[in-house]
Design a protein around this motif. Structure first.
Motif, PDB file in Angstrom:
ATOM      1  N   TYR A  33      43.612  28.615  35.597  1.00  0.00           N
ATOM      2  CA  TYR A  33      43.301  27.232  35.978  1.00  0.00           C
ATOM      3  C   TYR A  33      41.941  26.827  35.415  1.00  0.00           C
ATOM      4  N   ALA A  34      40.965  27.726  35.568  1.00  0.00           N
ATOM      5  CA  ALA A  34      39.631  27.440  35.042  1.00  0.00           C
ATOM      6  C   ALA A  34      39.654  27.316  33.517  1.00  0.00           C
ATOM      7  N   ALA A  35      40.408  28.207  32.850  1.00  0.00           N
ATOM      8  CA  ALA A  35      40.501  28.153  31.391  1.00  0.00           C
ATOM      9  C   ALA A  35      41.138  26.850  30.926  1.00  0.00           C
ATOM     10  N   ALA A  36      42.111  26.357  31.683  1.00  0.00           N
ATOM     11  CA  ALA A  36      42.772  25.099  31.328  1.00  0.00           C
ATOM     12  C   ALA A  36      41.781  23.942  31.340  1.00  0.00           C
ATOM     13  N   VAL A  37      40.935  23.895  32.363  1.00  0.00           N
ATOM     14  CA  VAL A  37      39.955  22.810  32.464  1.00  0.00           C
ATOM     15  C   VAL A  37      38.929  22.904  31.336  1.00  0.00           C
ATOM     16  N   LEU A  38      38.430  24.099  31.056  1.00  0.00           N
ATOM     17  CA  LEU A  38      37.417  24.252  30.016  1.00  0.00           C
ATOM     18  C   LEU A  38      37.988  23.956  28.628  1.00  0.00           C
ATOM     19  N   MET A  63      50.322  26.151  45.551  1.00  0.00           N
ATOM     20  CA  MET A  63      50.660  27.568  45.602  1.00  0.00           C
ATOM     21  C   MET A  63      50.136  28.226  46.874  1.00  0.00           C
ATOM     22  N   PHE A  64      48.945  27.826  47.292  1.00  0.00           N
ATOM     23  CA  PHE A  64      48.410  28.366  48.545  1.00  0.00           C
ATOM     24  C   PHE A  64      49.273  27.939  49.731  1.00  0.00           C
ATOM     25  N   ARG A  65      49.700  26.681  49.750  1.00  0.00           N
ATOM     26  CA  ARG A  65      50.576  26.213  50.820  1.00  0.00           C
ATOM     27  C   ARG A  65      51.908  26.960  50.793  1.00  0.00           C
ATOM     28  N   TYR A  66      52.424  27.158  49.609  1.00  0.00           N
ATOM     29  CA  TYR A  66      53.713  27.827  49.470  1.00  0.00           C
ATOM     30  C   TYR A  66      53.662  29.261  50.023  1.00  0.00           C
ATOM     31  N   PHE A  67      52.523  29.954  49.809  1.00  0.00           N
ATOM     32  CA  PHE A  67      52.397  31.331  50.276  1.00  0.00           C
ATOM     33  C   PHE A  67      51.735  31.427  51.664  1.00  0.00           C
ATOM     34  N   GLY A  68      51.460  30.288  52.293  1.00  0.00           N
ATOM     35  CA  GLY A  68      50.950  30.302  53.650  1.00  0.00           C
ATOM     36  C   GLY A  68      49.452  30.462  53.789  1.00  0.00           C
ATOM     37  N   TYR A  69      48.692  30.233  52.700  1.00  0.00           N
ATOM     38  CA  TYR A  69      47.224  30.328  52.761  1.00  0.00           C
ATOM     39  C   TYR A  69      46.622  28.939  52.961  1.00  0.00           C
ATOM     40  N   ARG A  70      47.022  28.240  53.980  1.00  0.00           N
ATOM     41  CA  ARG A  70      46.578  26.854  54.122  1.00  0.00           C
ATOM     42  C   ARG A  70      45.104  26.726  54.450  1.00  0.00           C
ATOM     43  N   ARG A  71      44.596  27.553  55.348  1.00  0.00           N
ATOM     44  CA  ARG A  71      43.205  27.408  55.789  1.00  0.00           C
ATOM     45  C   ARG A  71      42.408  28.697  55.614  1.00  0.00           C
ATOM     46  N   SER A  72      42.807  29.532  54.722  1.00  0.00           N
ATOM     47  CA  SER A  72      42.116  30.810  54.545  1.00  0.00           C
ATOM     48  C   SER A  72      40.874  30.633  53.685  1.00  0.00           C
ATOM     49  N   ALA A  73      39.939  31.594  53.845  1.00  0.00           N
ATOM     50  CA  ALA A  73      38.714  31.575  53.054  1.00  0.00           C
ATOM     51  C   ALA A  73      39.020  31.792  51.582  1.00  0.00           C
ATOM     52  N   ILE A  74      40.064  32.579  51.293  1.00  0.00           N
ATOM     53  CA  ILE A  74      40.431  32.840  49.897  1.00  0.00           C
ATOM     54  C   ILE A  74      40.850  31.549  49.209  1.00  0.00           C
ATOM     55  N   ALA A  75      41.695  30.765  49.910  1.00  0.00           N
ATOM     56  CA  ALA A  75      42.148  29.511  49.325  1.00  0.00           C
ATOM     57  C   ALA A  75      40.984  28.554  49.127  1.00  0.00           C
ATOM     58  N   PHE A  76      40.102  28.482  50.144  1.00  0.00           N
ATOM     59  CA  PHE A  76      38.967  27.563  50.051  1.00  0.00           C
ATOM     60  C   PHE A  76      38.058  27.931  48.884  1.00  0.00           C
ATOM     61  N   SER A  77      37.711  29.216  48.735  1.00  0.00           N
ATOM     62  CA  SER A  77      36.797  29.631  47.685  1.00  0.00           C
ATOM     63  C   SER A  77      37.401  29.408  46.295  1.00  0.00           C
ATOM     64  N   GLU A  78      38.715  29.657  46.182  1.00  0.00           N
ATOM     65  CA  GLU A  78      39.342  29.480  44.865  1.00  0.00           C
ATOM     66  C   GLU A  78      39.417  28.009  44.493  1.00  0.00           C
ATOM     67  N   LEU A  79      39.744  27.148  45.460  1.00  0.00           N
ATOM     68  CA  LEU A  79      39.802  25.723  45.166  1.00  0.00           C
ATOM     69  C   LEU A  79      38.416  25.169  44.833  1.00  0.00           C
ATOM     70  N   VAL A  80      37.403  25.657  45.537  1.00  0.00           N
ATOM     71  CA  VAL A  80      36.021  25.237  45.220  1.00  0.00           C
ATOM     72  C   VAL A  80      35.653  25.676  43.800  1.00  0.00           C
ATOM     73  N   MET A  81      36.086  26.888  43.419  1.00  0.00           N
ATOM     74  CA  MET A  81      35.806  27.383  42.077  1.00  0.00           C
ATOM     75  C   MET A  81      36.442  26.485  41.013  1.00  0.00           C
ATOM     76  N   VAL A  82      37.717  26.115  41.214  1.00  0.00           N
ATOM     77  CA  VAL A  82      38.401  25.258  40.248  1.00  0.00           C
ATOM     78  C   VAL A  82      37.732  23.881  40.194  1.00  0.00           C
ATOM     79  N   ALA A  83      37.329  23.350  41.368  1.00  0.00           N
ATOM     80  CA  ALA A  83      36.652  22.061  41.397  1.00  0.00           C
ATOM     81  C   ALA A  83      35.309  22.126  40.678  1.00  0.00           C
ATOM     82  N   THR A  84      34.585  23.236  40.870  1.00  0.00           N
ATOM     83  CA  THR A  84      33.290  23.411  40.203  1.00  0.00           C
ATOM     84  C   THR A  84      33.462  23.486  38.692  1.00  0.00           C
ATOM     85  N   VAL A  85      34.462  24.246  38.257  1.00  0.00           N
ATOM     86  CA  VAL A  85      34.735  24.346  36.822  1.00  0.00           C
ATOM     87  C   VAL A  85      35.121  22.978  36.258  1.00  0.00           C
ATOM     88  N   THR A  86      35.840  22.186  37.044  1.00  0.00           N
ATOM     89  CA  THR A  86      36.190  20.833  36.597  1.00  0.00           C
ATOM     90  C   THR A  86      34.937  19.996  36.383  1.00  0.00           C
TER      91      THR A  86
END
Length: 354
Positions: A33-38, A63-86
């Motif tokens: 995802y990060a590579a796609a944005v860059l 994908m996080f919703r599909y696998f049930g990671y709706r409010r997990s720290a892993i999902a939050f940190s990864e989404l923040v990472m993609v947003a930061t890279v954007t």
């Protein structure tokens, strides 16, 4: 190739989605995802970069919703990472666009300089048709160390082609001096010999002013041609330059000078008078002037390109078509590599001026 590369961001997002969907929930394609944005920052517009970032975030969030990671720290940190890279991608895209604008401005200036220093030859003067081509060794450069010019004068049509033995701004400055002096002196000097001597003095003076040793490193090889008037006679002075090619009927021949001469800027090393050869340019014949960027172009095995062989394959071509064909042949021979500047000037005497 450029159009295909613009598909890279979408391809990376699609690949990331496939990996996330088809692998265990512990496997993450966040790097894709990060590579796609860059990659979008480098290949797409600002709108395309933002859109790529938004799509990458939405696909990752789905994908996080599909696998049930709706409010997990892993999902939050990864989404923040993609947003930061954007955000970083948007900044890089703006920076690259600014650099691209600056580069285009430089190219436009270089093109204007080339047209001012070395304008395209006239398409026709009387029965003579002209075509010129110039390719600098440096990619995207507009002017280098080769020169050509055509001037219609009270003494006939006069042409020059030359090659400055030097690099960088010094060579470009010598080109400007050579072309400027030729265009002025061609209108004033009644004889071809006097014109050559005028060029000689100008180049030596330029070398002294710039502090270089023209006799050792900055000399100019050149061929001057004069078409004095009615009839098919032409006069040629060759100062250490590759011999012109004459295409007449079904034959191609080199017009070697009757006596070898030193290059322009090296008059101190000679004591013999100027050598002026008189040759006929029959109706329908073509004279090709070129620099050694053409004749010394090498293939992967080190073999030189043969301009005479190239001309023999295009005997019936007009001056423009001939030069286009020769350049295409040369590029095939070298595999697209450029080792030196290349200037070509073709002159065809038409039948009855038609």
């Amino acid at each position: 190739m450029a159009k295909r590369s613009r598909l890279l961001p979408a391809t990376l997002i699609l690949l990331a989605g496939v990996i996330d969907f088809s692998t265990p929930r512990t496997v993450s394609a966040a790097a894709l995802y990060a590579a796609a944005v860059l990659s979008a920052a480098a290949l797409l517009s600002l709108r395309g970069t933002i859109l790529t970032g938004v799509i990458a975030l939405l696909v990752d969030w789905f994908m996080f919703r599909y696998f049930g990671y709706r409010r997990s720290a892993i999902a939050f940190s990864e989404l923040v990472m993609v947003a930061t890279v954007t955000g970083v991608g948007i900044f890089l895209n703006r920076l690259l666009q600014h650099r691209k604008t600056q580069l285009q401005s430089v190219r436009d200036i270089a093109t204007a300089v080339q047209r001012a220093v070395m304008p395209s030859p006239p398409e026709r003067i009387g029965p003579l048709r002209f075509a010129g081509r110039y390719e600098a060794a440096e990619t995207d450069a507009q002017i280098g160390g080769d020169l050509y010019s055509v001037v219609d004068t009270p003494f006939g049509v006069r042409c020059v082609i030359g090659d400055v033995r030097g690099k960088g701004t010094g060579a470009v400055r010598a080109v400007a001096v050579g072309v400027g002096t030729f265009r002025e002196a061609a209108l004033q000097e009644p004889s071809l010999t006097a014109l050559v001597e005028r060029l000689e003095r100008a180049l030596v003076h330029e070398a002294r002013q710039s502090g270089s040793l023209i006799e050792l490193e900055g000399f100019v090889t050149g061929v001057l041609v004069e078409f004095p008037g009615p009839g098919n006679e032409m006069r040629i002075v060759n100062r250490g330059h590759p011999a012109p090619l004459l295409m007449s009927g079904d034959t191609v021949s080199y017009l070697e000078p009757s006596r070898p001469m030193v290059p322009l800027g090296m008059a101190a090393l000679r004591d013999e008078p100027e050598c002026v050869d008189t040759v006929a340019l029959p109706d329908g014949a073509t004279l090709l002037l070129y620099t050694d960027g053409l004749s010394e172009a090498r293939d992967e095995e080190g073999a030189f390109y043969d301009p005479a062989d190239g001309c023999a394959r295009h005997l019936s071509a007009g001056p423009d078509a001939l030069l286009d064909a020769l350049l295409a042949d040369c590029h095939r021979h070298t595999g697209g590599r450029r080792a030196d500047d290349m200037a070509l000037l073709a002159i065809t005497r038409t039948h009855d001026g038609v």
